[in-house]
Structures are given as C-alpha cells and as structure tokens.
Design an enzyme around this catalytic site. Structure first.
Site, short mmCIF file in Angstrom:
data_model
loop_
_atom_site.label_atom_id
_atom_site.label_comp_id
_atom_site.label_asym_id
_atom_site.label_seq_id
_atom_site.Cartn_x
_atom_site.Cartn_y
_atom_site.Cartn_z
CG ASN A 1 1.44 3.29 4.26
OD1 ASN A 1 0.42 2.63 4.05
ND2 ASN A 1 2.59 2.73 4.57
CD GLU B 1 -2.53 0.93 6.17
OE1 GLU B 1 -1.45 0.33 6.26
OE2 GLU B 1 -3.57 0.60 6.78
CB THR C 1 -0.93 0.04 1.23
OG1 THR C 1 -0.13 0.00 2.42
CG2 THR C 1 -1.90 -1.10 1.21
#
Length: 331
Positions: free
Chosen positions: A218, A263, A216
């Site tokens: 962030n 995320e 992901t």
C-alpha cells in the site's frame, strides 16, 4: 573536464553551488515530467556542453510557480523533486540546481536574475531554455531579453522551439496530466518517452488483500494526484530489481470508499516490503474501479485483471534509451 564523470549533483543553495559546475551550460525550466519536449531543450544543452568540454546541469524551481500563486489548487506534479532528479541524471546531466520559488523570488527584476544568479553565482557560459520560458518581475525576462543579456554579458543563449508529437500537437506537461486523469497511460507514456512512475514508501494497511489471496503493498500518493481511479498493469522496482504486478488506485468502493490509495500486488514475489521505497511504473490501464456485490465476484475479477496485466507486461518494449536507463524495462 575529465573523462571521468562525477556523481550527479543535487544543489539547492546558490551560496554553496559546487565549483565543478560553475562556468557550465545550464538548461532552465520547470521540467515537470522531463518529457520529450523538455528533453529537446536538455539535449541542446548537453550537445553544447560536450562541444565546449563544459559541465551541464538543469536549473529548476520548487514549488511549482502555479502552486505558489494559487495554493488552493496545487499542481499535480508528474515528477516531484526526487523523481525529476532521477530522470535528469538518467538522461545524462551532471546535476540539477533547484531554486526555491516564492512570490519574493518572482518579484526579482529580470536583470537581477541574470546578474545575481546566472553571472555572479553560476558564471554560466551558455543558457538553453524553451521558447515559452519567462522570468523576473512581470515576466519581463522574455527569450529576447535573455538573448540580449547574453550578448551584453558574454554568455551564449539558445532558445528551443516547441516540440510536437506524431499528431503535430505540442508536447506539454498539461497534456500528460490530462491523459493520466483520463487513464490514457499509452498517451501519457508516449509523450513522456518513458513509463510514468511514482515513488512512495510501503505502508501498513487493512491487510484485506491477504484474505483475498492478493496481498498488496500500500502506497499513499500526493493529495493533488489526479490519476484516474482504476486498475493498472505495473512494473515495480524492488531493491533495484523489476517485478511485474497489477495495481489498484482508488477508494476501494467494495470496502470503505476511503482516501485514495495505490495498492500493488506483485507477481511471483515473496518478502517483506514494509518501509521500503518502491518505484511503480505504469504500463497500461485495464479498467475503471468498481464496486462488487461479493468477495467471490471481486476475486474472480482480480484473477482476470492479473492475467490481462501479465499479457500487457509480457509485450512491453522500451520506449526510448531513457526508458531503459530508468530500469522499468530490463536490459
């Protein structure tokens, strides 16, 4: 004015206000969200400016007046200053003037606001505001006061009534904030007339997503953001190109229950995103954030979330020409 449109101007200093915008039409307000109601005010200003072959720009204020008077409860900004400017530019304005708002500024007499700012600094030919806009000490600058000032000093004034939605409820920034806090993305986007978006820089995280098969990006949102914690279908602008994805906003209860973090997992994408500024447009709310008893259970749910997000994104249609102009829906 020339038929050639000049670059969008972002002004913050009255003493250096650009000459090419002087003598123009100004739309005055906070315009947080630049929602459908705001855009009726802005469209009035644009129409008046085009008819007069004059420049048109918005005047707005930072920080939000409510934050100045109640700093312990800062307002959740739907469109912080850079995002608001992007929406105003996409809508077709020539610029935005952002005036610093303080208690001292709020204490300026209404007549001085008109004379020192509207006339001496900006030399406006027309002002457009919403029906509820007030200015000056004790909010003495009412719509009627502005109209009387225009008659006295020779500039036009248009006051725009409240805009209502399909259910005959007034469209407001407060309603949109409430909808986002409830995870009602459909309502928020419907009132905005475009997909609500956030912009932030990709930060290094714990890199747990890589282990789960869901790496992901962030992003930290503003502390005052009251978006409901949960899972969302999103469309992300990466270097100006839209990429579909699924996002989690919350405290990660399965892991650390830490500070809220956005995320974002991008579908069918590979590349280094660290340090990039991403625009994340929220398309639909999928489910609340929850704690899982095992990583296998979490991964299985993430698989289901991804499938649901892909389906929602595949059905996505533009909400308005502005939605298209902002780039969340490919042309």
């Amino acid at each position: 004015m020339s038929d050639i449109r000049l670059p969008f101007t972002h002004a913050e200093d009255l003493d250096r206000f650009p000459q090419h915008l002087k003598g123009g039409v100004v739309a005055i307000g906070n315009f947080d969200g630049v929602h459908r109601g705001h855009r009726v005010v802005l469209q009035n200003a644009i129409d008046i400016a085009h008819a007069a072959d004059a420049p048109v720009y918005a005047m707005t204020f930072e920080p939000h007046p409510r934050t100045v008077f109640n700093p312990d409860k800062p307002v959740f900004r739907l469109t912080p200053q850079p995002a608001r400017a992007e929406v105003l530019e996409a809508f077709g304005l020539d610029g935005v003037l952002v005036l610093p708002f303080s208690r001292e500024f709020a204490g300026l007499e209404a007549a001085d606001f008109v004379r020192k700012i509207l006339i001496d600094s900006l030399a406006i030919q027309h002002a457009v505001t919403g029906h509820d806009f007030h200015f000056g000490r004790g909010r003495a600058g009412t719509p009627d006061f502005l109209k009387a000032s225009g008659s006295e000093h020779g500039f036009g004034v248009t006051i725009v009534a409240a805009e209502v939605d399909e259910g005959r409820e007034v469209i407001s920034s407060s309603r949109i904030r409430e909808a986002l806090a409830e995870g009602d993305i459909s309502l928020a986007n419907g009132l905005l007339g475009y997909r609500w978006f956030v912009e932030a820089e990709v930060r290094h995280g714990e890199k747990r997503g890589r282990v789960l098969g869901y790496p992901t990006a962030n992003l930290r949102l503003a502390d005052e953001c009251t978006l409901r914690h949960g899972i969302y279908a999103v469309r992300v602008l990466v270097d100006g190109k839209p990429v579909d994805g699924v996002a989690s906003y919350g405290r990660r209860p399965t892991f650390d229950n830490g500070a809220p973090l956005l995320e974002v997992f991008l579908f069918d994408f590979s590349g280094d995103l660290y340090g990039k500024q991403l625009r994340v447009s929220f398309v639909s709310y999928l489910r609340p954030e929850e704690k899982f008893t095992s990583l296998d259970a979490l991964i299985a749910q993430m698989d289901r979330d991804s499938a649901e997000a892909r389906a929602a994104l595949a059905a996505m249609q533009p909400l308005s020409p502005l939605d298209l102009a902002l780039g969340s829906v490919p042309l």
